[in-house]
Design an enzyme around this catalytic site. Structure first.
Site, PDB file in Angstrom:
ATOM      1  N   SER A 139       0.832  -1.194   0.000  1.00  0.00           N
ATOM      2  CA  SER A 139       0.000   0.000   0.000  1.00  0.00           C
ATOM      3  C   SER A 139       0.878   1.259   0.000  1.00  0.00           C
ATOM      4  O   SER A 139       1.702   1.429  -0.889  1.00  0.00           O
ATOM      5  CB  SER A 139      -0.957  -0.039   1.193  1.00  0.00           C
ATOM      6  OG  SER A 139      -1.953   0.943   1.074  1.00  0.00           O
ATOM      7  N   GLU A 153      -9.743  -3.144  -6.173  1.00  0.00           N
ATOM      8  CA  GLU A 153      -9.357  -2.077  -5.250  1.00  0.00           C
ATOM      9  C   GLU A 153      -9.152  -0.759  -5.974  1.00  0.00           C
ATOM     10  O   GLU A 153      -8.899  -0.728  -7.181  1.00  0.00           O
ATOM     11  CB  GLU A 153      -8.114  -2.468  -4.453  1.00  0.00           C
ATOM     12  CG  GLU A 153      -6.895  -2.832  -5.255  1.00  0.00           C
ATOM     13  CD  GLU A 153      -5.734  -3.213  -4.359  1.00  0.00           C
ATOM     14  OE1 GLU A 153      -5.527  -2.543  -3.344  1.00  0.00           O
ATOM     15  OE2 GLU A 153      -5.025  -4.185  -4.684  1.00  0.00           O
ATOM     16  N   HIS A 212      -8.432  -4.539  -0.658  1.00  0.00           N
ATOM     17  CA  HIS A 212      -7.127  -3.956  -0.412  1.00  0.00           C
ATOM     18  C   HIS A 212      -6.575  -4.505   0.904  1.00  0.00           C
ATOM     19  O   HIS A 212      -7.319  -4.731   1.852  1.00  0.00           O
ATOM     20  CB  HIS A 212      -7.253  -2.434  -0.335  1.00  0.00           C
ATOM     21  CG  HIS A 212      -5.944  -1.731  -0.163  1.00  0.00           C
ATOM     22  ND1 HIS A 212      -4.935  -1.810  -1.092  1.00  0.00           N
ATOM     23  CD2 HIS A 212      -5.472  -0.945   0.844  1.00  0.00           C
ATOM     24  CE1 HIS A 212      -3.894  -1.090  -0.681  1.00  0.00           C
ATOM     25  NE2 HIS A 212      -4.203  -0.563   0.491  1.00  0.00           N
TER      26      HIS A 212
END
Length: 323
Positions: free
Chosen positions: A148, A243, A273
């Site tokens: 991320s 996502e 995610h």
């Protein structure tokens, strides 16, 4: 089709979105909740933990599998939108990755927004990489990875090292990397409804500006998608089709390839995610981590071949100079 275990996880996250939206939790409250949740994330067996401080100031951990390679290492940068996450929240994931890849992994508790905006996190990542080199690790034996925001930070680190003329690591790995801090409304509408609800509930659109502070969101070291991507090492990008970061990840991969960078893109169908964090219960997460290990297993022989060619070229150059 996603697994039954993933379906249950997705339902739990969706159920949590409405209460979160009503309460609008602060960053401090979300940090506390993540830390509490990390109490149930246990380390894999046969992975040893060693806490340390880099340069007596940056909190870090070594995660050392018993069968780790003696010289190769991974620098891992955790996710959390540049405002959340810690050594605790990602220890289980990083331990599993270390074990599967057969690498000692150094992970750091980089500074976070809003207390420490850009470039604090990038400076800490660069400090960790340089610390590894000062302690005898060769750049071609280092891999930089993250998930991320940590994935975006890993890519930003590669760009910063390249621009400074510093030696680059053997590869970069982004697990659902955040490559553009500007999350457009069109992207939020395109993704699965469940993730859109959670994004809005946690007010995630505010996190990028918190980290950027006075710097434009389009700055290439904030949003690697906006950078010139030439000269980077081979990259692995994993992302889910469901996502919000999916489209940007695809654009980043295409742009990197156009710049001559070897990119392995691995899309996963319909996953939330951060599915990697749930590796103990979600089979797709274990599959993704195994694919990281397979990518590196293929990469290391390439690195060795590159080093042999470089050594041969160096010997030839010395021979010509001596003649």
């Amino acid at each position: 089709m996603p697994s039954f275990q993933h379906l249950l996880l997705k339902q739990l996250l969706t159920a949590a979105a409405a209460p979160l939206a009503r309460r609008k939790p602060s960053v401090g409250a979300m940090r506390l909740a993540m830390e509490a949740g990390s109490l149930f994330n246990f380390m894999p067996w046969k992975v040893n933990l060693e806490s340390l401080k880099l340069d007596k100031r940056l909190e870090a951990e070594w995660l050392r599998p018993r069968a780790a390679h003696p010289t190769r290492v991974m620098l891992y940068l955790h996710g959390g939108g540049y405002v959340l996450g810690s050594l605790n929240t990602h220890r289980s994931l990083v331990g599993s990755l270390a074990q599967r890849c057969g690498l000692n992994v150094l992970t750091i508790n980089y500074r976070k927004a809003p207390d420490h905006p850009f470039p604090a996190a990038l400076d800490d990542a660069r400090r960790a990489y340089r610390w590894l080199l000062r302690h005898g690790y060769q750049p071609h034996d280092v891999v930089v990875a993250g998930d991320s925001a940590g994935g975006g930070l890993a890519l930003a680190l590669l760009l910063a090292l390249r621009d400074a003329g510093e030696p680059l690591p053997a590869a970069g790995i982004g697990l659902s990397p955040w490559t553009d801090l500007n999350l457009p409304i069109t992207a939020l509408r395109r993704v699965a409804r469940e993730e859109g609800l959670l994004l809005e509930a946690l007010q995630m659109r505010n996190w990028g500006p918190l980290y950027a502070h006075k710097t434009a969101l389009s700055h290439p070291l904030l949003s690697p998608l906006q950078a010139d991507l030439h000269g980077l090492p081979p990259l692995l990008i994993q992302v889910s089709t469901a996502e919000v970061l999916y489209d940007d990840a695809l654009r980043f991969a295409d742009k990197a390839r156009a710049a001559g960078v070897p990119v392995t893109l691995q899309p996963f169908e319909g996953l939330v995610h951060w599915w990697h964090l749930f590796w103990r219960i979600v089979p797709e997460a274990r599959q993704a981590l195994d694919q990281v290990a397979a990518f590196l297993e293929k990469r290391w022989p390439q690195v060795e071949a590159e080093q042999r060619r470089a050594a041969a070229t160096s010997r030839q150059a010395r021979g010509r100079m001596a003649a």
